[in-house]
Design an enzyme around this catalytic site. Sequence first.
Site, PDB file in Angstrom:
ATOM      1  N   ASP A   8       0.816  -1.226  -0.065  1.00  0.00           N
ATOM      2  CA  ASP A   8       0.054  -0.216   0.094  1.00  0.00           C
ATOM      3  C   ASP A   8       0.887   1.400   0.092  1.00  0.00           C
ATOM      4  O   ASP A   8       1.730   1.381   0.961  1.00  0.00           O
ATOM      5  CB  ASP A   8      -0.870   0.061   1.211  1.00  0.00           C
ATOM      6  CG  ASP A   8      -1.548  -1.461   1.632  1.00  0.00           C
ATOM      7  OD1 ASP A   8      -0.866  -2.456   1.239  1.00  0.00           O
ATOM      8  OD2 ASP A   8      -2.725  -1.139   1.723  1.00  0.00           O
ATOM      9  N   GLU A  39      -4.204   1.999  -2.715  1.00  0.00           N
ATOM     10  CA  GLU A  39      -5.451   2.701  -2.125  1.00  0.00           C
ATOM     11  C   GLU A  39      -5.205   3.644  -1.376  1.00  0.00           C
ATOM     12  O   GLU A  39      -6.267   4.296  -0.692  1.00  0.00           O
ATOM     13  CB  GLU A  39      -6.345   1.532  -1.705  1.00  0.00           C
ATOM     14  CG  GLU A  39      -5.814   1.013  -0.545  1.00  0.00           C
ATOM     15  CD  GLU A  39      -7.118   0.678   0.601  1.00  0.00           C
ATOM     16  OE1 GLU A  39      -7.996   0.831   0.152  1.00  0.00           O
ATOM     17  OE2 GLU A  39      -6.455   0.259   1.689  1.00  0.00           O
ATOM     18  N   HIS A  68     -10.562   1.284   0.733  1.00  0.00           N
ATOM     19  CA  HIS A  68     -10.587   2.891   0.379  1.00  0.00           C
ATOM     20  C   HIS A  68     -10.824   2.991  -1.154  1.00  0.00           C
ATOM     21  O   HIS A  68     -10.464   4.026  -1.799  1.00  0.00           O
ATOM     22  CB  HIS A  68      -9.428   3.539   1.103  1.00  0.00           C
ATOM     23  CG  HIS A  68      -9.606   3.372   2.372  1.00  0.00           C
ATOM     24  ND1 HIS A  68     -10.709   4.138   3.228  1.00  0.00           N
ATOM     25  CD2 HIS A  68      -8.827   2.902   3.360  1.00  0.00           C
ATOM     26  CE1 HIS A  68     -10.341   3.993   4.465  1.00  0.00           C
ATOM     27  NE2 HIS A  68      -9.190   3.273   4.691  1.00  0.00           N
ATOM     28  N   HIS A 179      -3.332  -4.088   3.467  1.00  0.00           N
ATOM     29  CA  HIS A 179      -4.236  -3.539   4.106  1.00  0.00           C
ATOM     30  C   HIS A 179      -3.687  -3.062   5.546  1.00  0.00           C
ATOM     31  O   HIS A 179      -3.847  -1.917   6.076  1.00  0.00           O
ATOM     32  CB  HIS A 179      -5.424  -4.579   4.177  1.00  0.00           C
ATOM     33  CG  HIS A 179      -6.458  -3.583   5.257  1.00  0.00           C
ATOM     34  ND1 HIS A 179      -6.970  -2.525   4.808  1.00  0.00           N
ATOM     35  CD2 HIS A 179      -6.990  -3.899   6.279  1.00  0.00           C
ATOM     36  CE1 HIS A 179      -8.061  -2.318   5.702  1.00  0.00           C
ATOM     37  NE2 HIS A 179      -7.780  -3.079   6.651  1.00  0.00           N
ATOM     38  N   HIS A 181      -0.573  -2.517   6.494  1.00  0.00           N
ATOM     39  CA  HIS A 181       0.601  -1.755   6.420  1.00  0.00           C
ATOM     40  C   HIS A 181       2.103  -2.055   7.051  1.00  0.00           C
ATOM     41  O   HIS A 181       2.882  -1.375   6.949  1.00  0.00           O
ATOM     42  CB  HIS A 181       0.264  -0.016   6.746  1.00  0.00           C
ATOM     43  CG  HIS A 181      -0.611   0.480   5.681  1.00  0.00           C
ATOM     44  ND1 HIS A 181      -0.984   1.775   6.051  1.00  0.00           N
ATOM     45  CD2 HIS A 181      -1.454   0.047   4.870  1.00  0.00           C
ATOM     46  CE1 HIS A 181      -1.908   2.167   5.199  1.00  0.00           C
ATOM     47  NE2 HIS A 181      -2.335   0.969   4.459  1.00  0.00           N
TER      48      HIS A 181
END
Length: 270
Positions: A8, A39, A68, A179, A181
């Site tokens: 991400d 995202e 998101h 997701h 991180h």
Amino acid sequence: MKILFLGDIVGSAGRKAVLERVPALREAWGLDFVVVNGENATNGMGLSGDHAKELLTAGVDCLTLGDHSFDQKDMMQFCETETRIIRPINFAKTAPGRGVRIFEDRRGRRILVAQVLGQVFMKRAYDDPFSALDQVFMTHKLGGAIQAALVDVHCEATSEKMAIGHFLDGRASMVVGTHTHVCTGDAQILPAGTGYLTDAGMCGDYNSVIGMDKAEPLRRFVTGMAKGRFQPAKGEATLSGFYVETDDRTGLATRVRQIREGGRLEQSVP
């Protein structure tokens, strides 16, 4: 095939790192295909069309999204025309864009990219990720019409990511989680030949709380009160991700490696 997946992107620091480093990595590592989860690339919440264009122009072959996906409202229309953006396949039946697509690398080899959302500890009740992926891989077989397949599993729970990895073992070239991180250290090739990593981590400043400037998250944890909005940390970003080499005949992984490039968590290249 040499495939790089980057986790991400968080804010401008993450975007800058990807824009500056991906072109050089493509050449230095001889990469055939690059997928990046984008995202959180626009101010930490969603991905705008303009930022998507920048990343795709820099040498990213495909951008995946997540829960998101449509926080930046222009993405509702942008992803309908830009086929290199993949949103979760189980987001909603009426969601714009697509959750799976077959791409071609520069040598004409076909690679399937799909993304799915988990159900455990997520804010919304998304459709069943297992049945959604099962439908995809019942009709798209490795070693046949596709030479490789990558699945981005956007989940909160590590157990759910692991379950999906084993569910797709032998059917996908690589399954990688996003997701949270926070990069995990369990890069491996599963028994039937699928490359797997529970979470790729983020492309962002790790001197942070999951990519956000530390002050506001710490205040909320310590006091239980909010004072302002979360803002992405702006220090030097680390590119975090998953590198996989596949066999063109079988589509299965032959080599895997977790990647941490630059910033606070840098390690050696593959």
